[in-house]
Design an enzyme around this catalytic site. Structure first.
Site, short mmCIF file in Angstrom:
data_model
loop_
_atom_site.label_atom_id
_atom_site.label_comp_id
_atom_site.label_asym_id
_atom_site.label_seq_id
_atom_site.Cartn_x
_atom_site.Cartn_y
_atom_site.Cartn_z
N GLU A 128 -3.40 7.17 7.35
CA GLU A 128 -4.64 7.31 7.95
C GLU A 128 -4.69 7.18 9.24
OE1 GLU A 128 -3.53 4.86 6.44
OE2 GLU A 128 -4.30 2.66 7.26
N CYS A 167 -0.37 0.44 1.97
CA CYS A 167 0.11 -0.88 2.41
C CYS A 167 -0.33 -2.04 1.45
CB CYS A 167 -0.48 -1.23 3.84
SG CYS A 167 0.59 -2.34 4.70
N GLY A 183 -5.01 -3.65 4.32
CA GLY A 183 -6.14 -4.80 4.48
C GLY A 183 -5.18 -6.28 4.08
N GLU A 184 -5.90 -6.68 3.36
CA GLU A 184 -5.23 -8.06 2.95
C GLU A 184 -5.56 -7.90 1.28
OE1 GLU A 184 -3.45 -9.96 4.72
OE2 GLU A 184 -3.02 -10.81 2.54
N SER A 185 -4.31 -7.76 0.57
CA SER A 185 -4.31 -7.48 -0.57
C SER A 185 -4.85 -8.65 -1.63
CB SER A 185 -2.83 -7.28 -1.40
OG SER A 185 -1.85 -8.40 -0.76
N ARG A 190 6.09 -8.65 -0.13
CA ARG A 190 5.18 -8.46 0.93
C ARG A 190 5.70 -8.88 2.42
NH1 ARG A 190 0.13 -12.25 -0.28
NH2 ARG A 190 -0.60 -11.13 1.51
N ILE A 233 2.56 -1.75 9.37
CA ILE A 233 1.87 -2.82 9.91
C ILE A 233 1.98 -3.95 8.96
CG2 ILE A 233 -0.21 -3.92 10.85
CD1 ILE A 233 -1.32 -0.80 11.08
N ARG A 234 2.99 -5.03 9.23
CA ARG A 234 2.95 -5.99 8.36
C ARG A 234 3.29 -5.38 6.92
NH1 ARG A 234 -1.25 -8.97 7.24
NH2 ARG A 234 -2.57 -7.46 8.28
N HIS A 270 0.67 3.61 6.94
CA HIS A 270 -0.37 4.05 7.01
C HIS A 270 -0.58 5.45 7.51
CE1 HIS A 270 -2.28 -0.23 7.04
NE2 HIS A 270 -0.89 -0.52 7.10
#
Ligand code: GLN
Length: 193
Positions: A178, A84, A52-54, A111, A140-141, A176
């Site tokens: 998942e 991630c 997500g967004e850390s 990052r 992903i990013r 990822h």
């Protein structure tokens, strides 16, 4: 399998995909708990920290007064699967960033390390875990792990670079797992709890 309850840190990010992966791995639904408050954190035996967004996850942990409790639980040996942004959130060092972090895993991360041109990609990830073998890594990013402390073991590589690590009960991956059809990493994680 055991009675243990596995939490999904559910502030933000792709925690639902982790819940579905646990279900594919055979974990009964009543053992999967979304964690958004302290009492929920206290009720689980293990925790998945999703992508997500850390920066946002760090901020929300503080806002909901869960930051210290989570750090203490992890330091006391709670099994963690961090992916991630989750890996970034638990890292000890984040290059060039002063964002809120739990700092419980002795690695240095960079990052968005694959650059904007390569927002996401898939590549084979070779793990050293016989039950998992080689899997497809979905990045992903994604961050890169640029240094590992002495207590940290590399569990998997992609193009020669470490993309998954372990330190005691903490498992962390830059990709990822998942999002795979099968859920070998989740099955392995759940089997260790
Ligand atoms: N770049 C994101 C961060 O720094 C991580 C991306 C992800 O989790 N897919 O938090």
């Amino acid at each position: 399998m055991s009675e243990s309850r596995i939490g999904l840190l559910a502030f933000q990010g792709d925690y639902e995909a982790h819940g579905k992966a646990l279900a594919r791995a055979g974990v009964e639904l009543e053992r999967i708990v979304e964690v958004r408050r302290l009492t929920e954190l206290e009720s689980v035996d293990a925790l998945i920290i999703p992508g997500g967004e850390s920066t946002v996850m760090g901020m929300l942990l503080e806002r909901f007064s869960m930051f210290e409790a989570l750090k203490t639980r992890i330091e006391a040996g709670m099994p963690i699967l961090a992916t991630c942004a989750g890996l970034i959130l638990i890292a000890k060092n984040i290059e060039g960033s002063s964002q809120t972090k739990l700092g419980v895993l002795d690695i240095t991360v960079r990052r968005n390390a694959y650059g904007r041109q390569v927002d996401s990609f898939r590549a084979p990830v070779k793990t050293h875990i016989p039950e998992i073998g080689t899997i497809e890594g979905v990045f992903i990013r994604a961050p890169k792990i640029v240094a590992l402390g002495p207590s940290v073991e590399s569990l998997a590589t992609c193009n020669g670079e470490t993309v998954m690590v372990r330190d005691k009960a903490i498992i962390a991956a830059t990709f990822h797992p998942e999002l795979l059809k099968d859920a070998p990493v989740h099955r392995w994680f759940a089997s260790r709890i």
